[in-house]
Design an enzyme around this catalytic site. Structure first.
Site, PDB file in Angstrom:
ATOM      1  N   GLU A 164      13.392   4.323  -1.138  1.00  0.00           N
ATOM      2  CA  GLU A 164      13.708   5.755  -1.225  1.00  0.00           C
ATOM      3  C   GLU A 164      15.209   6.036  -1.335  1.00  0.00           C
ATOM      4  O   GLU A 164      15.781   6.715  -0.467  1.00  0.00           O
ATOM      5  CB  GLU A 164      13.141   6.502  -0.013  1.00  0.00           C
ATOM      6  CG  GLU A 164      11.650   6.361   0.172  1.00  0.00           C
ATOM      7  CD  GLU A 164      11.100   7.273   1.270  1.00  0.00           C
ATOM      8  OE1 GLU A 164      11.884   7.898   1.995  1.00  0.00           O
ATOM      9  OE2 GLU A 164       9.853   7.370   1.371  1.00  0.00           O
ATOM     10  N   GLU A 362       4.015   3.169   0.674  1.00  0.00           N
ATOM     11  CA  GLU A 362       3.872   3.906   1.938  1.00  0.00           C
ATOM     12  C   GLU A 362       2.954   5.093   1.689  1.00  0.00           C
ATOM     13  O   GLU A 362       3.103   5.811   0.707  1.00  0.00           O
ATOM     14  CB  GLU A 362       5.200   4.491   2.449  1.00  0.00           C
ATOM     15  CG  GLU A 362       6.163   3.524   3.043  1.00  0.00           C
ATOM     16  CD  GLU A 362       7.446   4.189   3.566  1.00  0.00           C
ATOM     17  OE1 GLU A 362       7.413   5.371   3.981  1.00  0.00           O
ATOM     18  OE2 GLU A 362       8.483   3.522   3.531  1.00  0.00           O
TER      19      GLU A 362
HETATM   20  C1  BGP Z   1       9.610   7.539   4.662  1.00  0.00           C
HETATM   21  C2  BGP Z   1      10.506   6.419   5.102  1.00  0.00           C
HETATM   22  C3  BGP Z   1      10.055   5.725   6.350  1.00  0.00           C
HETATM   23  C4  BGP Z   1       9.310   6.580   7.357  1.00  0.00           C
HETATM   24  C5  BGP Z   1       8.376   7.608   6.732  1.00  0.00           C
HETATM   25  C6  BGP Z   1       7.809   8.644   7.665  1.00  0.00           C
HETATM   26  O1  BGP Z   1      10.364   8.472   3.980  1.00  0.00           O
HETATM   27  O2  BGP Z   1      10.646   5.422   4.099  1.00  0.00           O
HETATM   28  O3  BGP Z   1      11.163   5.049   6.866  1.00  0.00           O
HETATM   29  O4  BGP Z   1      10.099   7.016   8.365  1.00  0.00           O
HETATM   30  O5  BGP Z   1       8.995   8.269   5.662  1.00  0.00           O
HETATM   31  O6  BGP Z   1       8.694   9.690   7.841  1.00  0.00           O
HETATM   32  P1  BGP Z   1       9.185  10.183   9.260  1.00  0.00           P
HETATM   33  O7  BGP Z   1       9.469   8.976  10.035  1.00  0.00           O
HETATM   34  O8  BGP Z   1      10.404  10.993   8.989  1.00  0.00           O
HETATM   35  O9  BGP Z   1       8.080  11.018   9.817  1.00  0.00           O
END
Ligand code: BGP
Length: 458
Positions: A164, A362
């Site tokens: 990202e 993800e």
């Molecule tokens: C994505 C990232 C992760 C993770 C996930 C969930 O953007 O790659 O690192 O954190 O989001 O988001 P959050 O943890 O902000 O709820």
């Protein structure tokens, strides 16, 4: 029955800073998260910082057994740049030992490692040199990438340069959510361009080493849906897509920036300094595969008041967010749940990006206060998460049936982990962690996912 292609990757994703812990152990230098937490702990949910994680550094062996228990055949995490090269130059032997053991343990358990190089965690001393604004840091990243390929490339066959890359741009240089908390579109564009350049250089370095694996990039693609089919709404969605998706997708996969994006930046005097040699490097070093993180779509409408003043320009100067009355929300994270978005991404990759091999890197649902769903055996009954996965997988399956070249699906995440600003507010794991004891407990979704992975479908 939804059956997936043979050899489909079922796995989970994580990142170094969010899981390893040992933030000050064994020679690791500070990254921007360690430092920011030190100076502004109040910016983090309940004052919990990156020292306080699931301690994967310590428990990785047992955790890999837990991966096996839910039949994962692949796992993605990142290397911590500030652990591997604390001063940017000299290799930290303790880090090499850790990553070697981790990779070996995964392979011994038939779990394919997918290793990412940069997941938001700029070493502090590199940030002090200007972070991604500095071309010296781009070169330093290339050295780090080469070091990692040389150290681990005999075993790791799938690498990714960035996770990202738009997030540090957006959060760090556009809206004051991540360190260095700058709000400046011109600087944000430089950060984006240099991260893209760093990614392409790492791809070139990997190819120059002639290792027999593949290298990709992980992008969070947020399909941009216009409120209506009016010209203004469609234009607004197009611009959002240019900024947030195509700014990395096009150069990474097609080797070129969209001309509309370049024109837009030129018109508003936002162009970074570019030279022909670097543009050629980007052109010649596109990725072998894409990882796609998908959580939510972006809905936009035509800007109501036209506020495109060059001195305070931001992406939002070109569109307004649109709240779709029919949207279904994950109220904890504040993100819309829209499963079909995954199908639309797959179709876009198929139609406009040469149907490049890709995987879902993800996808997941963060929920607050999950403890209340514990049954008498201490298992969290997270049926909402199972439903979330199932619905996304159905759309993914349809896309694959229609010819999408998708080779895997990774959930975010394996064990509840520390999140950048939200710390442990929203839990995502297939396993719950008890923060006091660091004990891990399988959730119902872990059982369910294990079943899906074992049967290659559901
Ligand atoms: C994505 C990232 C992760 C993770 C996930 C969930 O953007 O790659 O690192 O954190 O989001 O988001 P959050 O943890 O902000 O709820």
């Amino acid at each position: 029955m939804y059956q997936f292609p043979n050899g489909f990757l079922w796995g989970a994703a994580a990142s170094a800073t969010q899981t390893e812990g040992a933030a000050e152990l064994d020679g690791k230098a500070q990254n921007i998260w360690d430092y920011w937490f030190e100076i502004e702990p109040e910016r983090f949910y309940e004052g919990v910082g990156p020292k306080n994680t699931s301690d994967f550094y310590k428990y990785f062996k047992e955790d890999i057994e837990r991966m096996k228990a839910v039949h994962l055949n692949s796992f993605r995490t990142s290397i911590s740049w500030s652990r591997l090269l604390p001063d940017g130059i000299k290799v930290n032997k303790k880090a090499v030992d850790f990553y070697n053991q981790l990779i070996d343990e995964l392979i011994q358990h038939d779990i394919e490692p997918i290793i990412n190089l940069f997941h938001f965690d700029m070493p502090l001393h590199m940030q002090e040199k200007g972070g991604w604004e500095s071309l010296e840091v781009v070169e330093a990243f290339n050295f780090y990438a080469k070091t990692a390929f040389e150290l681990f490339g005999d075993k790791v066959k799938k690498w990714t340069t960035f996770n990202e890359p738009i997030v540090p741009v957006e959060m760090g240089y556009l809206n004051n959510y991540h360190y260095p908390c700058v709000i400046d579109m011109k600087r944000a564009v430089v950060v984006a361009y240099h991260s893209m350049l760093a990614s392409a250089k790492a791809v070139k370095t990997y190819r120059d080493l002639s290792q027999d694996g593949q290298i990709g990039i992980i992008l969070n693609l947020t399909p941009s849906y216009p409120r209506s089919q009016s010209k203004g709404d469609i234009e607004a969605a197009k611009i959002a897509d240019l900024f947030f998706n195509r700014s990395f997708l096009d150069p990474s996969v097609l080797g070129e920036y969209p001309t509309d994006l370049v024109e837009l930046l030129r018109t508003h005097d936002l162009m970074p300094e570019v030279n022909q040699i670097d543009l050629e490097l980007i052109k010649e070093n596109t990725v072998d595969f894409l990882g796609v993180n998908y959580y939510q779509p972006r809905r936009v409408k035509e800007k109501e008041a036209n506020t495109t003043k060059t001195d305070s320009i931001l992406p939002e100067s070109f569109f307004d967010p649109y709240i779709w009355p029919d949207r279904r929300m994950n109220p904890y994270r504040g993100w819309e749940i829209y499963e079909k978005g995954l199908y639309d991404i797959a179709t876009n990759i198929k139609d406009n990006y040469g149907n490049i091999p890709w995987y879902v890197a993800e996808n997941g649902m963060g929920v607050e206060g999950e403890e209340r769903f514990k049954d008498e055996k201490d298992m969290i009954q997270d049926d909402y998460r199972i439903e979330f996965y199932e619905e996304h997988l159905k759309w993914l399956h349809k896309a694959i049936e229609e010819g999408s070249n998708c080779f895997g699906y990774h959930v975010w995440t394996f064990i509840d982990n520390w999140s950048w600003l939200n710390a442990y507010k929203n839990r995502y794991g297939l396993y719950r962690i008890d923060l006091n004891t660091k004990q891990r407990y399988m959730k119902k979704s872990g059982l369910w996912f294990g079943d899906v992975a074992m049967h290659n479908g559901f």
